[in-house]
Write an enzyme that holds these catalytic residues in place. Sequence first.
Site, short mmCIF file in Angstrom:
data_model
loop_
_atom_site.label_atom_id
_atom_site.label_comp_id
_atom_site.label_asym_id
_atom_site.label_seq_id
_atom_site.Cartn_x
_atom_site.Cartn_y
_atom_site.Cartn_z
N LYS A 21 22.36 -24.69 8.85
CA LYS A 21 21.79 -25.84 8.13
C LYS A 21 22.83 -26.48 7.21
CE LYS A 21 18.30 -23.39 6.54
NZ LYS A 21 18.60 -22.11 7.23
N ASP B 216 19.57 -27.63 -0.67
CA ASP B 216 19.23 -26.40 0.03
C ASP B 216 17.96 -25.82 -0.60
OD1 ASP B 216 19.55 -24.45 1.89
OD2 ASP B 216 21.17 -23.40 0.87
N ARG C 150 26.12 -16.75 11.48
CA ARG C 150 26.73 -16.17 10.27
C ARG C 150 26.96 -14.68 10.47
NH1 ARG C 150 23.48 -17.36 5.52
NH2 ARG C 150 24.90 -19.06 5.09
#
Length: 346
Positions: free
Chosen positions: A68, A113, A221
């Site tokens: 994101k 975020d 990640r």
Amino acid sequence: MDVDAISSPDPESDQELAFEGALRPKSLDEFVGQTKVRGQLELLLKAAAMQNRAPDHILLAGPPGLGKTTLAIIVALESGKPLRMSSGPAIQHAGDLAAVLSSLVPGEVLFIDEIHRMARSAEEMLYLAMEDFRIDIMVGKGAGATSIPLELAPFTLVGATTRAGLLPNPLRDRFGFTAHLEFYDEPELERVLARAADLLGLELSGDSRAEIARRSRGTPRIANRLLRRVRDYELVHGGGASVAAVQAALELYDVDPLGLDRLDRAVMHAVLMRFDGGPVGLNTLAVSVGEEAETIESVVEPFLVRIGLLTRTPRGRVASREAWKHFGLRPPAASGAQPGLFDDDL
Ligand SMILES: Nc1ncnc2c1ncn2[C@@H]1O[C@H](COP(=O)(O)OP(=O)(O)OP(=O)(O)O)[C@@H](O)[C@H]1O
């Protein structure tokens, strides 16, 4: 803009951060997977560029580590505009948001975020800002209070959330486009790893890549982090990043063959051992592993459901047959399933 200097909102360490920054794709072409979302974003950005206007506001929804923040950075880079980064927990008063909004330059991309964690008063200010590029600033208190309208520069808001369902409808409706990011499949993770290994100058065979991809929890990640552990192992032991070296490195760090992490395992152990396989309610489960229900629901569960270890039923969470097998346990003979302590927390 120096994208490598941009920080992730939840850094584990400066080193981890620098590593993530170095591996971040910097264009839609470099961004692996999420084909549909990429195509949709590409169209949205191109149309805005052709009309010389700021792209529509974008909401990015999905579990942590799926890209994101990376996409928000790419939106700014591809539209050639500066990027401002903030987060929901940092916006606790409408004034915090007013300060950010009033200092945006034309076309700037504002990334918020964890937008679902923003204060309610700020959320209301954001409605007007997103729709009319205007906010009302309250001056004074009580009967003498007046509101002064303030024009804003046109901007693009990119909001990220792990809990799209928690956003109030008026906020959700003001995003021109919502992208739901999905977990990555193994071939996609292998491509993420191939790209990262290249950037790190690490030679990695197809088999070694597959071995890491399998244990990456569907998350780029995590794939990159495991790759880093493999690189450390190779550095210390030499002999290349063979499959055996990959397995030894990942075993050393307790990485499950399915990629389950400590919390995934704690949740599965609780469902299997304490609640005889379920059904168990979310809140009961959260209490039994000492985590917040929100974390279980938005971070842990989606992956466990996706790989078929857990199912969600109207009566609560239930372990699958595969789950018993994966943990080397036998399901109880009869359906001695014990419901959660609280019936209202399903
Ligand atoms: N599609 C992708 N292709 C290649 N690398 C990716 C991709 N998506 C993410 N990554 C890598 O994974 C790392 C984590 O991505 P990112 O920070 O964008 O995730 P996130 O969804 O914002 O997570 P969080 O919600 O925890 O902030 C980045 O450093 C990037 O290198």
